[in-house]
Enzyme design. Structure first.
Site, PDB file in Angstrom:
ATOM      1  N   GLU A 127       0.738  -0.960  -0.031  1.00  0.00           N
ATOM      2  CA  GLU A 127       0.031   0.086  -0.046  1.00  0.00           C
ATOM      3  C   GLU A 127       0.893   1.275   0.176  1.00  0.00           C
ATOM      4  O   GLU A 127       1.797   1.266   0.802  1.00  0.00           O
ATOM      5  CB  GLU A 127      -0.941   0.081   1.139  1.00  0.00           C
ATOM      6  CG  GLU A 127      -1.995   1.170   1.185  1.00  0.00           C
ATOM      7  CD  GLU A 127      -2.927   1.387   2.179  1.00  0.00           C
ATOM      8  OE1 GLU A 127      -2.743   0.415   3.156  1.00  0.00           O
ATOM      9  OE2 GLU A 127      -3.786   2.031   2.361  1.00  0.00           O
ATOM     10  N   MET A 269       0.296  -3.127   8.615  1.00  0.00           N
ATOM     11  CA  MET A 269      -0.375  -3.024   7.396  1.00  0.00           C
ATOM     12  C   MET A 269      -1.275  -4.317   7.482  1.00  0.00           C
ATOM     13  O   MET A 269      -0.911  -5.478   7.819  1.00  0.00           O
ATOM     14  CB  MET A 269       0.637  -3.394   6.215  1.00  0.00           C
ATOM     15  CG  MET A 269       0.125  -3.515   5.015  1.00  0.00           C
ATOM     16  SD  MET A 269      -0.814  -1.962   4.170  1.00  0.00           S
ATOM     17  CE  MET A 269      -1.962  -2.740   3.178  1.00  0.00           C
ATOM     18  N   GLU A 270      -2.523  -3.999   6.906  1.00  0.00           N
ATOM     19  CA  GLU A 270      -3.559  -4.957   6.978  1.00  0.00           C
ATOM     20  C   GLU A 270      -3.716  -6.214   5.891  1.00  0.00           C
ATOM     21  O   GLU A 270      -4.931  -6.517   5.595  1.00  0.00           O
ATOM     22  CB  GLU A 270      -5.088  -4.268   7.102  1.00  0.00           C
ATOM     23  CG  GLU A 270      -5.555  -3.570   5.902  1.00  0.00           C
ATOM     24  CD  GLU A 270      -4.947  -2.033   5.390  1.00  0.00           C
ATOM     25  OE1 GLU A 270      -4.091  -1.608   6.369  1.00  0.00           O
ATOM     26  OE2 GLU A 270      -5.686  -1.427   5.057  1.00  0.00           O
ATOM     27  N   HIS A 303      -6.921  -2.307  15.154  1.00  0.00           N
ATOM     28  CA  HIS A 303      -7.060  -1.592  13.967  1.00  0.00           C
ATOM     29  C   HIS A 303      -6.774  -2.340  12.713  1.00  0.00           C
ATOM     30  O   HIS A 303      -7.829  -2.747  11.921  1.00  0.00           O
ATOM     31  CB  HIS A 303      -5.989  -0.311  14.011  1.00  0.00           C
ATOM     32  CG  HIS A 303      -6.163   0.419  12.879  1.00  0.00           C
ATOM     33  ND1 HIS A 303      -6.959   1.639  12.754  1.00  0.00           N
ATOM     34  CD2 HIS A 303      -5.704   0.354  11.679  1.00  0.00           C
ATOM     35  CE1 HIS A 303      -6.691   2.255  11.567  1.00  0.00           C
ATOM     36  NE2 HIS A 303      -5.887   1.440  10.781  1.00  0.00           N
ATOM     37  N   GLU A 304      -5.652  -3.287  12.750  1.00  0.00           N
ATOM     38  CA  GLU A 304      -5.373  -3.740  11.460  1.00  0.00           C
ATOM     39  C   GLU A 304      -6.148  -4.987  11.448  1.00  0.00           C
ATOM     40  O   GLU A 304      -6.658  -5.181  10.174  1.00  0.00           O
ATOM     41  CB  GLU A 304      -4.000  -4.293  11.447  1.00  0.00           C
ATOM     42  CG  GLU A 304      -2.817  -3.156  11.558  1.00  0.00           C
ATOM     43  CD  GLU A 304      -2.931  -2.050  10.480  1.00  0.00           C
ATOM     44  OE1 GLU A 304      -3.386  -2.270   9.611  1.00  0.00           O
ATOM     45  OE2 GLU A 304      -2.672  -0.999  10.996  1.00  0.00           O
TER      46      GLU A 304
HETATM   47 ZN   LIG Z   1      -5.471   1.500   8.814  1.00  0.00          ZN
END
Ligand SMILES: [Zn+2]
Length: 879
Positions: A127, A269-270, A303-304
């Site tokens: 990303e 990073m997800e 969050h991820e």
């Molecule tokens: Zn995010």
């Protein structure tokens, strides 16, 4: 990069690509110095694409080795390839398979985008536009494809081979090599692709979803760090359970893996099923991590994970929609932390961050709406406006619709858009449709930049028992947006009666008022309350119900009253902040404060700190007076950081003298018995103890520095040790250098503790700070390519040391500008992020303003800058 034409991308130019890549098969052979990527892309023309329309795939520093179409090699005249693009001149007007191969050099990839090597581990970051550095592709978020990845590597160098999805096959590949095949059945955009190969340790656990499916959980890390991953694993399981409870969201794959790497541009990073983390947001043990580190790990792990639904299953149509996934997911992680810890304390901490980072962005040359409509470099839009203000916008939506209405909208969003790449408009439409509401005006929050100002005048007429609130909204101009529409502003409120109990009224008119919520949607409004027995004190914007600057005509006595009686903890905290801010801004402008005002503030602080029934972490926040940056932000022009620093220290000294006893009592009461735990209650105790100590040391109270030094030596956990050292370093007392040196050697080579030492060395306002930072950076063994180290040292100096960064002689500005020019050659993302420290340079007094401008112009004149840095520089100078 410098020769590249500066191309601006506009939202209004969006159109789908003429072709779609539906299926991706990769074979990646990894060896030292080189990785070979073989890709089979199943591609179809989209409906309506004219036959003969060229297909253009993105690349970045790629070199094509071979190319074939449906198994047959392509003749030279059928395609064109450059490092930045691969064009098929006349692709078939039907589904076809394009086969390409490229070679990569991960060891040489210091930009940390695409496939690179960190401490021996091969990993990826895609990303926003990193996948094009791995293979030629339609590297845009609206191309959703299923992926199957075969990884081949030396079994000794890389016994662990991970990618997105589920592991479907593994085995021997000959010559000491082995392979693994990963299959991800969920269509995803290329930015969510991930791959990791290396010799890693790991811990494993299991989660059973609400429908009884078992998910294997793994966290991978450098050998020997496994025991530091336990809290991250615990956080992950709590996050998975919370998302089921609160949003009905269940995990969908058989595995969920996290990998901690030491060289990483972002926090984490997800990637679908394979989150990659900056190791500082995974590793924790009491001896080396503070309570704040633990809370951060919990938050970012959650969050991820939450992105699996808000980001991965439903993704962004284009990068202008970034806050569709980020603002929403930050809101979700804030809610998670609020439920796991203290809601009011979490709110105060989030608002502190918003005011410290987002409000200055919104007030300066880099201001942009949460949903921007043009950009030159998308990497520069991973901003606090997109993340934190984006979360505030979602929070306002939840406030306006109520919890049930908000959940109905979210449910519809998940149902309607699962498997899609979508937009802000489509998101808002779900809340309109689910609730039968018109949210067109509300949508302005996504489109207009800048922090709205809301002025309120209150008036009580004892004769008619009528109480009025006059609201006036102004939306200051921002770059490219000279004039604005009024925003929809939800103002949570209460009227506090003379005895501290809620005041009542018999009728209300003049606006949209329901229960404890006033909704403003015009430039001005007069709300009239009838039948109010006595003059109340209004408690407005409770819980900070909108990201705005509120200006009231309340007196100091009113604020003190609210600090004592408001039932809303956020506004109790806010009232004391208001009083302190008023004193400090006046003093920084050369106007003296009155002894009575300081005494009243001091008494209110002492009373709050001693009050039973209030959270320790809340009290700690009350003792945190407005930061120097916050005072500068309120002053907004002719800022002299020296003056701000001086008056702030003076105020702390005066208050500390007056309430030393109360602070010492808070310090003594905050000692923790028993084993260390990062839970909210114990962390809150330590936070209060720490805030009291910092206040006493900063205030120069006799014996306080000695107490801090003793606490430093006797500490059995990092929170206590770091807290004591931070209090000493902030004052830069005579023993500060020796204690810092002790801290440096005590923890050996632990890189995350090294970062704490770097930050503590860079932040004190003493005149030696710049030389100290310069010397550390110049040391031959300083890790110059690691983003964490660079941010801890120079980032802390540029953004956390306002006095020395903004030295009147310009040396601080020049140092940071030179640093940016140097780092830009290797890692443009880190460079452009540090450069944003200049974003408020026009608010300085003339001497500093000129010095900062000279440093920036010098940087611009040097040329050869990346697009990342050139873009920030150009906007900063022109704003
Ligand atoms: Zn995010």
């Amino acid at each position: 990069m410098s020769s590249e034409t500066e191309q601006t991308v506009f939202l209004s130019d969006y159109s789908p690509s003429p072709y779609a890549i539906e299926k991706v098969e990769l074979e990646v052979e990894i060896a030292p110095e080189v990785a070979r990527v073989h890709a089979w892309l199943t591609i179809s023309p989209r409906e309506g694409t004219a036959p003969g329309t060229p297909l253009v795939l993105d690349g970045d520093e790629l070199m094509l080795d071979s190319i074939a179409l449906d198994g047959a090699p392509l003749v030279l005249s059928a395609y064109a390839s450059t490092p930045r693009a691969l064009t098929l001149i006349e692709p078939p007007a039907r589904r076809f398979v394009l086969e390409t191969s490229v070679k990569l050099a991960p060891e040489k990839n210091l930009r940390l985008m695409g496939l690179y090597r960190s401490n021996g581990t091969w990993c990826t970051q895609c990303e926003p536009e990193g996948f094009r550095r791995i293979t030629y592709f339609l590297d845009r978020p609206d191309n959703l494809a299923v992926y199957r990845v075969k990884m081949i590597a030396d079994a000794a160098l890389a016994p662990v081979l991970l990618a997105n999805g589920n592991l479907v096959e593994q085995g021997d590949a000959g010559n000491g090599r082995h392979f693994a095949v990963w299959d991800d059945p969920f269509p995803k955009p290329s930015y969510l692709f991930a791959m990791v190969a290396g010799d890693l340790g790991s811990i494993h656990d299991e989660f059973t979803t609400m429908n009884g499916r078992k998910v294997a959980l793994g966290i991978y890390c450098a050998h020997g760090k496994e025991d530091q991953c336990l809290y991250a694993m615990d956080s992950l399981k709590r996050a998975m359970a919370w998302d089921e409870r609160r949003f009905g969201r269940e995990y969908d794959l058989d595995v969920f893996n996290i990998v901690a790497v030491s060289d990483f541009n972002f926090g984490a990073m997800e990637n679908k099923g394979l989150n990659i983390f900056n190791d500082k947001l995974v590793f924790a043990k009491p001896e080396t991590a503070t309570d704040a580190d633990y809370a951060n790990i919990e938050r970012v792990i959650a969050h991820e994970y939450f992105h699996n639904w808000t980001g991965d299953r439903i993704t962004c149509r284009d990068w202008f929609q970034l806050c569709l996934k980020e603002g929403l997911t930050v809101f979700r992680d804030q809610e998670f932390s609020s439920d796991e810890r203290s809601r009011p304390v979490k709110r105060i901490e989030d608002v502190r961050v918003l005011r410290a980072a987002q409000f200055p962005e919104d007030a300066g040359p880099l201001a942009h709406p949460p949903r921007p409509d043009h950009y030159k470099e998308i990497n520069n839009f991973y901003t606090t406006t997109v993340y934190e203000k984006g979360a505030e916008v979602v929070r306002m939506l939840a406030t306006l619709l109520g919890e049930a209405g908000f959940r109905k909208g979210m449910d519809l969003y998940f149902e309607r858009h699962d498997g899609e790449a979508t937009t802000i408009e489509a998101f808002i439409k779900c809340f309109e449709d689910a609730n039968g509401r018109d949210l067109r005006q509300f949508q302005q929050w996504y489109l207009q930049a800048g922090t709205p100002r809301l002025a309120v005048t209150e008036n009580y007429d004892a004769g008619t028992k009528r109480y009025t609130l006059d609201f006036t909204q102004t939306n200051p101009p921002t770059p490219g947006q000279p004039e604005k529409q009024p925003m929809v502003i939800p103002v949570k409120f209460g009227l506090v009666g003379p005895n501290g109990a809620p005041a009542t009224w018999t009728g209300v008119s003049g606006g949209n008022v329901a229960d404890d919520l006033i909704v403003l949607d015009g430039a001005s409004a007069r709300i009239t309350f009838e039948g109010v027995a006595n003059r109340p004190v209004p408690s407005l914007l409770r819980g900070f119900s909108a990201p705005i600057n509120l200006e009231t005509n309340l007196s100091e006595a009113d604020q003190l009253f609210l600090a004592r009686h408001d039932s809303d903890p956020f506004n109790r905290w806010q009232a004391l902040q208001e009083i302190a801010t008023a004193l400090l801004t006046r003093a920084a402008r050369g106007m003296n404060w009155t002894g009575e005002s300081v005494a009243a503030l001091a008494a209110a602080l002492a009373e709050t700190v001693a009050a039973p029934g209030l959270d320790d972490a809340f009290k700690a926040n009350v003792l945190g007076l407005p930061t120097e940056a916050n005072i500068a932000r309120v002053l907004a022009s002719d800022v002299d950081p020296d003056a701000i620093h001086r008056v702030r220290v003076q105020l702390i000294e005066e208050i500390a003298r007056q309430i030393a006893g109360a602070l010492q009592a808070a310090y003594a009461a905050g000692s923790v018995d028993g084993a260390y735990s990062p839970d909210a209650a114990q962390a809150g105790k330590r936070a209060l103890r720490q805030a009291a100590l910092a206040f006493l040391v900063r205030g120069g109270v006799g014996g306080a520095a000695e107490i801090a030094a003793r606490q430093y030596q006797a500490a059995t956990n990092m929170s206590d040790r770091f807290g004591a050292l931070a209090a000493i370093a902030a004052n830069w007392t005579a023993d500060a250098p020796a204690l810092l040196a002790d801290f440096r050697t005590r923890y050996g080579e632990d890189p995350l503790v090294f970062d704490k030492w770097l930050a503590l060395s860079a932040s004190p306002a003493d005149d030696g700070a710049l030389e100290r930072v310069r010397a550390i950076l110049a040391a031959p063994d300083f890790p110059r390519n690691n983003p964490n180290r660079l941010r801890a040292l120079v980032g802390s100096f540029a953004s956390g040391n306002p006095v020395q960064f903004a030295r009147a002689d310009g040396a601080g500005f020049r140092f940071v500008a030179d640093f940016v020019a140097d780092v830009d050659k290797r890692n443009p993302q880190v460079a452009s992020r540090v450069l944003t420290a200049f974003r408020t340079f026009r608010t300085y007094e003339p001497v500093r303003r000129a010095a900062a401008e000279a440093a920036l112009k010098n940087l611009a004149d040097a040329g050869g800058l990346s697009r990342n840095v050139a873009d920030i520089l150009e906007r900063t100078l022109s704003g």
